[in-house]
Write a protein that holds these residues in place. Structure first.
Motif, mmCIF file in Angstrom:
data_model
loop_
_atom_site.group_PDB
_atom_site.id
_atom_site.type_symbol
_atom_site.label_atom_id
_atom_site.label_comp_id
_atom_site.label_asym_id
_atom_site.label_seq_id
_atom_site.Cartn_x
_atom_site.Cartn_y
_atom_site.Cartn_z
ATOM 1 N N ALA A 66 27.626 90.800 -43.170
ATOM 2 C CA ALA A 66 26.114 90.403 -42.507
ATOM 3 C C ALA A 66 26.119 89.187 -43.089
ATOM 4 O O ALA A 66 25.119 88.354 -42.397
ATOM 5 N N SER A 107 26.682 100.203 -34.316
ATOM 6 C CA SER A 107 26.448 101.010 -35.719
ATOM 7 C C SER A 107 25.007 100.655 -36.315
ATOM 8 O O SER A 107 24.677 99.546 -36.528
ATOM 9 N N CYS A 162 22.556 94.030 -41.508
ATOM 10 C CA CYS A 162 21.985 92.655 -40.755
ATOM 11 C C CYS A 162 20.474 92.390 -41.006
ATOM 12 O O CYS A 162 20.095 91.276 -41.216
ATOM 13 N N ARG A 205 23.180 93.114 -31.277
ATOM 14 C CA ARG A 205 24.139 93.266 -31.003
ATOM 15 C C ARG A 205 24.733 94.562 -31.773
ATOM 16 O O ARG A 205 25.422 95.466 -31.573
ATOM 17 N N ALA A 206 24.602 94.419 -33.177
ATOM 18 C CA ALA A 206 24.816 95.410 -34.031
ATOM 19 C C ALA A 206 24.345 96.861 -33.767
ATOM 20 O O ALA A 206 25.198 98.016 -33.889
ATOM 21 N N MET A 227 29.992 96.015 -45.208
ATOM 22 C CA MET A 227 29.070 95.891 -44.168
ATOM 23 C C MET A 227 27.987 94.736 -44.740
ATOM 24 O O MET A 227 27.652 93.624 -43.914
ATOM 25 N N TYR A 266 25.311 99.054 -39.815
ATOM 26 C CA TYR A 266 25.469 97.665 -39.814
ATOM 27 C C TYR A 266 24.296 96.880 -39.332
ATOM 28 O O TYR A 266 23.950 95.817 -39.931
ATOM 29 N N ALA A 267 23.600 97.414 -38.511
ATOM 30 C CA ALA A 267 22.223 96.781 -38.092
ATOM 31 C C ALA A 267 21.420 96.730 -39.116
ATOM 32 O O ALA A 267 20.636 95.615 -39.524
#
Ligand code: SF4
Length: 220
Positions: A35, A105, A112, A100-101, A31, A108-109
């Motif tokens: 990112a 998730s 990012c 969006r992430a 991930m 994942y956010a």
């Protein structure tokens, strides 16, 4: 690469709290890579900078028409004859990616968010290097960059940076009433310029081996 510089994996991991022996899972590593790839491709960085004479008296710092009361900044800029104010942004891509992430998730956010923080730092280092090179040719040496909100340098001085550099017009970054910048992956800072050469490190006084003894260290 639109960002103009690589986003270091080690920095992303550091922002996520992976230090020393703390290992991340293969899924997290994947991930982080995703990112980083997204942001290196989608960032739209911009910056504006301007040099001003600087004067330090006691704990007061005079730049253009502003007076900044800050013990740490006064120490850091002591002996400087000029300074460069700058503002930089990685653009809106990170905020959009995190938004969006976070729908699908949170893990994942977080990757990012950390990659965005590392992206703007890497971009600021790039600008810092350019400023260093430009002024060293004129016999002036850079001190570590210093941002409003750090130590005792009040965040409210963001307003001075926005006015003196016309940041919104030059970079598209806006300042909210609560003094937050939008896009969030944006930085304002001052870099002192001194005729005295010091072995300053890019990571700032906190990472410098001279921080305990250097008279100009911002670390008290
Ligand atoms: S402590 Fe290190 S980085 Fe900070 S001003 Fe002194 S030499 Fe430069």
């Amino acid at each position: 690469m639109p960002l103009g510089v690589s986003i270091p994996v080690s920095e992303v991991r550091r922002y996520m709290g992976f230090r020393g022996p703390v290992e991340s899972s293969p899924e997290t590593d994947a991930m982080i890579s995703k990112a980083i790839s997204s942001l290196e491709k989608d960032c739209s960085p911009k910056y504006v900078s301007r040099a001003f004479p600087v004067k330090v008296e006691g704990f007061s710092v005079y730049i253009a028409d502003i007076v900044i009361e800050s013990r740490a900044l006064a120490r850091n800029l002591a002996g400087c004859t000029e300074c460069v104010l700058f503002a930089a942004t990685a653009g809106p891509a990170c905020d959009m990616l995190v938004k969006r992430a976070s729908v699908t998730s949170s893990a994942y956010a977080s990757c990012c968010q950390a990659a965005g923080a590392a992206a703007i730092e890497a971009y600021c280092d790039l600008i810092n290097d350019k400023i260093k090179e430009e002024y060293e040719a004129k016999g002036l040496y850079t001190r570590p960059r210093f941002s409003p909100g750090y130590g005792d340098l009040k965040l409210s001085h963001q307003k001075d940076w926005f006015r003196l550099l016309d940041i919104t017009k030059n970079t598209g970054v806006e300042l909210t009433d609560s003094l937050l910048m939008v896009p969030t992956k944006s930085v304002t800072a001052v870099i002192g310029l001194s005729p005295n050469k010091l072995p300053c490190v890019k990571q700032g006084c906190e990472a410098c081996t001279m921080s305990q003894t250097c008279a100009f260290s911002r670390k008290e």
